[in-house]
Design an enzyme around this catalytic site. Structure first.
Site, PDB file in Angstrom:
ATOM      1  N   CYS A   1     -10.077 -82.915 -67.892  1.00  0.00           N
ATOM      2  CA  CYS A   1      -9.134 -83.024 -69.091  1.00  0.00           C
ATOM      3  C   CYS A   1      -7.969 -82.443 -69.166  1.00  0.00           C
ATOM      4  O   CYS A   1      -7.222 -82.770 -69.474  1.00  0.00           O
ATOM      5  CB  CYS A   1      -9.749 -83.932 -70.152  1.00  0.00           C
ATOM      6  SG  CYS A   1     -10.941 -85.258 -70.353  1.00  0.00           S
TER       7      CYS A   1
ATOM      8  N   LYS B   1      -4.062 -82.766 -68.714  1.00  0.00           N
ATOM      9  CA  LYS B   1      -3.387 -84.181 -69.617  1.00  0.00           C
ATOM     10  C   LYS B   1      -2.308 -83.215 -70.098  1.00  0.00           C
ATOM     11  O   LYS B   1      -2.874 -82.098 -69.806  1.00  0.00           O
ATOM     12  CB  LYS B   1      -4.862 -84.643 -70.587  1.00  0.00           C
ATOM     13  CG  LYS B   1      -5.299 -85.209 -70.925  1.00  0.00           C
ATOM     14  CD  LYS B   1      -6.630 -85.347 -71.694  1.00  0.00           C
ATOM     15  CE  LYS B   1      -7.319 -86.850 -72.278  1.00  0.00           C
ATOM     16  NZ  LYS B   1      -7.915 -87.005 -73.217  1.00  0.00           N
TER      17      LYS B   1
ATOM     18  N   ASP C   1      -6.441 -93.674 -82.695  1.00  0.00           N
ATOM     19  CA  ASP C   1      -7.819 -93.644 -83.100  1.00  0.00           C
ATOM     20  C   ASP C   1      -8.710 -93.510 -81.730  1.00  0.00           C
ATOM     21  O   ASP C   1      -7.881 -93.377 -80.477  1.00  0.00           O
ATOM     22  CB  ASP C   1      -9.451 -94.593 -83.560  1.00  0.00           C
ATOM     23  CG  ASP C   1     -10.128 -93.792 -84.651  1.00  0.00           C
ATOM     24  OD1 ASP C   1     -11.235 -93.075 -83.573  1.00  0.00           O
ATOM     25  OD2 ASP C   1     -10.516 -94.091 -85.962  1.00  0.00           O
ATOM     26  N   ASP C   2     -10.442 -93.488 -81.108  1.00  0.00           N
ATOM     27  CA  ASP C   2     -10.597 -93.534 -79.979  1.00  0.00           C
ATOM     28  C   ASP C   2     -10.045 -94.080 -78.946  1.00  0.00           C
ATOM     29  O   ASP C   2     -10.245 -94.129 -77.663  1.00  0.00           O
ATOM     30  CB  ASP C   2     -12.089 -92.905 -79.334  1.00  0.00           C
ATOM     31  CG  ASP C   2     -12.486 -91.705 -80.511  1.00  0.00           C
ATOM     32  OD1 ASP C   2     -11.487 -90.791 -80.237  1.00  0.00           O
ATOM     33  OD2 ASP C   2     -13.532 -91.490 -81.135  1.00  0.00           O
TER      34      ASP C   2
ATOM     35  N   ASP D   1      -1.024-103.025 -63.380  1.00  0.00           N
ATOM     36  CA  ASP D   1      -0.175-102.751 -62.207  1.00  0.00           C
ATOM     37  C   ASP D   1      -0.201-101.219 -62.722  1.00  0.00           C
ATOM     38  O   ASP D   1      -0.350-101.040 -63.828  1.00  0.00           O
ATOM     39  CB  ASP D   1       0.732-103.455 -62.736  1.00  0.00           C
ATOM     40  CG  ASP D   1       0.971-104.352 -61.918  1.00  0.00           C
ATOM     41  OD1 ASP D   1       0.489-104.057 -60.781  1.00  0.00           O
ATOM     42  OD2 ASP D   1       0.944-105.664 -61.980  1.00  0.00           O
TER      43      ASP D   1
ATOM     44  N   ASP E   1       2.450-110.660 -64.752  1.00  0.00           N
ATOM     45  CA  ASP E   1       1.022-111.443 -64.569  1.00  0.00           C
ATOM     46  C   ASP E   1       0.653-112.315 -65.399  1.00  0.00           C
ATOM     47  O   ASP E   1      -0.058-113.220 -65.831  1.00  0.00           O
ATOM     48  CB  ASP E   1      -0.476-110.315 -64.348  1.00  0.00           C
ATOM     49  CG  ASP E   1      -0.026-109.993 -63.213  1.00  0.00           C
ATOM     50  OD1 ASP E   1       0.274-110.675 -61.587  1.00  0.00           O
ATOM     51  OD2 ASP E   1      -0.638-108.746 -62.466  1.00  0.00           O
TER      52      ASP E   1
ATOM     53  N   GLY F   1      -3.009 -95.094 -74.783  1.00  0.00           N
ATOM     54  CA  GLY F   1      -2.803 -94.970 -72.861  1.00  0.00           C
ATOM     55  C   GLY F   1      -2.966 -93.549 -72.667  1.00  0.00           C
ATOM     56  O   GLY F   1      -3.894 -92.913 -74.034  1.00  0.00           O
ATOM     57  N   HIS F   2      -2.781 -93.202 -71.747  1.00  0.00           N
ATOM     58  CA  HIS F   2      -3.463 -91.765 -71.049  1.00  0.00           C
ATOM     59  C   HIS F   2      -2.124 -91.165 -70.629  1.00  0.00           C
ATOM     60  O   HIS F   2      -1.536 -91.915 -69.231  1.00  0.00           O
ATOM     61  CB  HIS F   2      -4.584 -91.895 -70.837  1.00  0.00           C
ATOM     62  CG  HIS F   2      -4.689 -90.675 -69.629  1.00  0.00           C
ATOM     63  ND1 HIS F   2      -5.843 -89.848 -69.993  1.00  0.00           N
ATOM     64  CD2 HIS F   2      -4.480 -90.448 -68.314  1.00  0.00           C
ATOM     65  CE1 HIS F   2      -6.314 -89.158 -69.699  1.00  0.00           C
ATOM     66  NE2 HIS F   2      -5.317 -88.908 -68.734  1.00  0.00           N
ATOM     67  N   THR F   3      -2.260 -90.049 -70.625  1.00  0.00           N
ATOM     68  CA  THR F   3      -0.740 -89.110 -70.047  1.00  0.00           C
ATOM     69  C   THR F   3      -1.377 -87.882 -69.336  1.00  0.00           C
ATOM     70  O   THR F   3      -1.681 -86.993 -70.381  1.00  0.00           O
ATOM     71  CB  THR F   3       0.045 -88.672 -70.944  1.00  0.00           C
ATOM     72  OG1 THR F   3       0.563 -90.492 -71.335  1.00  0.00           O
ATOM     73  CG2 THR F   3       1.283 -88.355 -69.800  1.00  0.00           C
TER      74      THR F   3
END
Length: 757
Positions: free
Chosen positions: A421, A424, A453-454, A471, A494, A544-546
């Site tokens: 983490c 991040k 939120d989580d 993708d 898709d 999302g996650h960056t």
């Protein structure tokens, strides 16, 4: 070329693809400024060289002979190429506003856009005259003009062309036009008459009087009329009036080659402009009232060294501009540029004959045209014959001017990076970057970005099923906004192929580490493009996650909703159906070639336009016309995805090679052996072709295995509705849609696909 692992410390933004900026890109490509990122913003990918435009009009040169490929040149220089139009500058925030994309931050700005026609002062000119400037976009105007002149008028009276502007540009244009039209005209075509209008009392008023007199003799000999000493006061659809005598002249087409000024948007920037709207600059080529902004070429006026608006000065300013951009970011004293008092003017007469003038020197002849041709071709070759560059040293070894806070961030950015983490992107950077994004809101999104939120929480309507796909890939283009659009479009493919409605998206992004301001700006550009596509599809971005990484990458996990009874699967192909493909293929080979400087910029433009075209409307159309099986053509290539469909459906397929749509340039690059790194893996599927031995030499054969990004839909449609389906798809904007084969009952052979050509 800037390495992907290099920390960006400063941004130089080049506005416009004029001659000075072409020189800057070449010089910085040969010797980059480590730690500095270059971005070129221009409306056109190919910019014409003004010195060769008369020869192009006269028919002596081809399009590629006379145009600089800016996208290819930018790739060579390690620069980002943004194809867009600048409409403003916010100097207080140091941002550039574009017409079709988010604003872009700069540390140093350079403007080389050329001039714009000032037709507002003449009644009717804006509506009825055809401006020659700005020269970017000139080719489209020239093609339209040529088509209108050569449309085959039946009248025996001459087609009247008025050229407003009796300077070198107007006279050279008139002579080139006459030569071109005369060489194209047959005995039955309408004759053409050309008249040159000038408000001064002589031709070429800024040149030596002897040169003007000699050109008057040339015009007289060639039967080109000239009206001097009176300004044009009004232009209508078929006539032109002058102010001095109030006379009216026939003018089927009016070409405007005079009264140029600075682009209108400069008026709102607060920059110090002259009375014609040009940026006033010092000997360092900096704006008089903003040292962070440089300007060259026609858009600039040197306050201590006024010169005519001519391409020769833009070319000469390129080298000092490159030197000063480098010195500015390195916090060094700037070079003072003083243009020459006398310069060589080479003016052609359209028929491979030219005049040369410099000071008191004056010469003419076919040999002068050959001399001019040699000079012009050598100039263009500087930007088409690009060498391979070696690795460049790291930015930390160079003196880039940073604030104390930026210096601390730079040290942190190049330090040993944490994993887990700790990799991040910082929360404050992330929140600032996405704060202005406005994802579409949906009632079935119970918890999303509107109340983070989580995890996101979504509801599924009764009777509906959930469709889920993911993708992710690294960037293949230097424009994060366009890459964001393509990545989102690709991820949605898709969902659409199965006939589902997109509901929500969760992003996964990898961003190269760097200064917080640079990371934030990059993330904003990336997600702006992505959210634009997601919103258009009615798909809510819910989270999302960056994280940090060596290269820019982006992907999405997409949720969709569908009635279980209407799912379009790969296994639904039926004998007797026709195969439809909605987009051309060839993205893999084209972008492999782009990375090797072997693709033309316009080929990449066309590929990107195809890749950002959503398949949502196409999927709906296919369902309406009875499609029973569908897939999107992506990484496994056309053949790989067709193999999946035939295997799942228990059928055979025949492909018509000659009918498969191909992106411009893909045949050329594949013929050169420039193929995607995924191609060898895809080629293993060649065993699915029953007659591959006979097909190996067909030029389209390699493209069957070409991996696609955001490719089209491949679907099986009943034969009795296929024509209506194709026609509707084309009306919806899928212009390349075509039937590429048909489906047959499974035969005895092990290979399910045969090729026809």
């Amino acid at each position: 070329m800037m390495k992907s692992s290099e920390i960006v410390l400063r941004d130089i933004v080049l506005v416009g693809g004029g001659h000075s900026h072409a020189v800057v890109l070449k010089m910085l490509g040969m010797k980059p400024i480590p730690g500095v990122r270059i971005t070129l913003i221009c409306r056109d990918t190919h910019t014409p060289y003004s010195g060769m435009l008369p020869g192009y009009i006269a028919g002596h040169y081809s399009y590629d002979d006379t145009h600089i490929d800016l996208r290819r040149l930018a790739e060579f220089a390690g620069a980002r190429f943004y194809r867009d139009e600048v409409i403003g500058i916010d100097r207080s925030r140091q941002t550039v506003q574009c017409r079709h994309r988010p604003e872009l931050a700069y540390d140093v700005l350079s403007i080389n856009t050329g001039s714009s026609p000032n037709v507002s002062a003449v009644v009717g000119a804006a509506q009825h005259a055809v401006p020659v400037k700005p020269i970017n976009g000139f080719n489209d105007r020239w093609a339209q003009l040529l088509a209108s002149i050569t449309a085959g008028h039946s009248s025996s009276s001459p087609y009247q062309i008025a050229v407003v502007g009796a300077g070198a540009g107007g006279v050279e244009l008139a002579l080139a036009l006459q030569h071109r039209l005369g060489s194209m005209r047959d005995s039955s075509a309408q004759p053409v008459a050309i008249t040159v209008f000038g408000k001064e009392k002589s031709l070429l008023p800024q040149a030596p009087s002897a040169l003007g007199k000699q050109f008057a003799e040339v015009l007289d000999t060639r039967g080109i009329r000239y009206v001097l000493g009176t300004a044009v006061s009004q232009v209508s659809e078929r006539t032109l009036s002058t102010a001095g005598d109030g006379a009216t002249y026939a003018a089927d087409t009016t070409l405007w080659v005079t009264e140029a000024g600075g682009p209108a948007w400069l008026g709102g920037t607060g920059l110090d402009l002259d009375d014609k709207g040009f940026i006033r600059v010092t000997e360092t080529l900096q704006s008089v009232n903003d040292p962070r902004i440089f300007a060259t070429g026609d858009v600039a006026t040197m306050i201590d060294h006024p010169r005519p608006k001519a391409g020769v000065f833009a070319v000469r300013q390129g080298k000092p501009l490159a030197i000063n951009l480098r010195r500015y970011v390195e916090n060094r004293s700037l070079f003072r540029y003083r243009p020459q008092r006398n310069w060589l003017a080479l003016i052609s007469t359209g028929d491979k004959y030219a005049f040369a003038s410099k000071g008191r020197f004056l010469a003419r002849g076919a040999w002068v045209w050959r001399w001019k041709d040699w000079i012009d071709r050598r100039f263009i070759a500087r930007f088409s014959e690009l060498p391979t560059m070696d690795e460049q040293p790291a930015a930390a070894q160079h003196n880039i001017a940073l604030s104390s806070e930026e210096n601390s961030q730079a040290i942190s950015a190049v330090a040993m990076r944490c994993g887990g983490c700790g990799a991040k992107v910082g929360a404050s950077v992330l929140s600032r970057a996405i704060s202005s994004l406005k994802p579409v809101e949906r009632e079935d999104v119970l918890v999303g970005l509107h109340a983070p939120d989580d995890a996101a929480v979504l509801s599924i309507p009764p009777g509906m099923a959930l469709v889920h796909s993911i993708d992710f890939f690294r960037s293949f283009i230097d424009d994060p906004y366009i890459f964001g659009k393509v990545a989102a479009n690709h991820s949605l493919g898709d969902i659409f192929a199965m006939g589902a409605e997109a509901q929500s998206a969760t992003a996964v992004a990898t961003i190269p580490q760097g200064l917080e301001s640079k990371v934030e700006a990059l993330l904003f550009q990336l997600m702006s493009g992505a959210v634009e596509v997601l919103n258009a599809a009615g798909c809510a971005l819910v989270g999302g996650h960056t994280g940090e990484g060596q290269e820019l990458a982006l992907g999405f996990a997409i949720n969709g909703l569908i009635d279980p009874a209407t799912v379009l699967k790969k296994g639904g192909l039926l004998p007797g159906q026709k195969l439809i493909l909605t987009k051309p293929i060839g993205t893999g080979t084209l972008f492999a070639a782009h990375a090797r400087l072997a693709a033309k910029g316009r080929w990449i433009d066309a590929a990107l336009e195809s890749m950002v075209l959503s398949s949502q409307a196409a999927a709906s159309c296919l369902r309406r016309h009875g499609a029973t099986a569908c897939t999107d053509v992506t990484g496994f290539g056309l053949l790989g995805h067709l193999v999946e469909m035939t295997k799942a459906s228990g059928v055979d397929a025949r492909l018509d090679l000659a009918s498969i749509p191909v992106l411009e340039g893909a045949l050329q690059t594949s013929k050169l052996g420039i193929l995607s790194s995924l191609q060898p893996a895809n080629v293993r599927l060649r065993r699915a072709i029953s007659n591959q031995a006979e097909s190996l030499d067909h030029p389209l054969y390699p493209l069957l295995f070409d991996p696609q990004t955001a490719g089209g839909l491949l679907a099986g449609v009943p034969a009795n509705s296929v024509d209506q389906c194709v026609a509707e798809l084309r009306r919806l904007g899928y212009a390349a849609t075509v039937v590429i084969g048909d489906i047959q009952a499974m035969g005895d052979q092990l290979a399910p696909i045969s090729l026809r050509y």
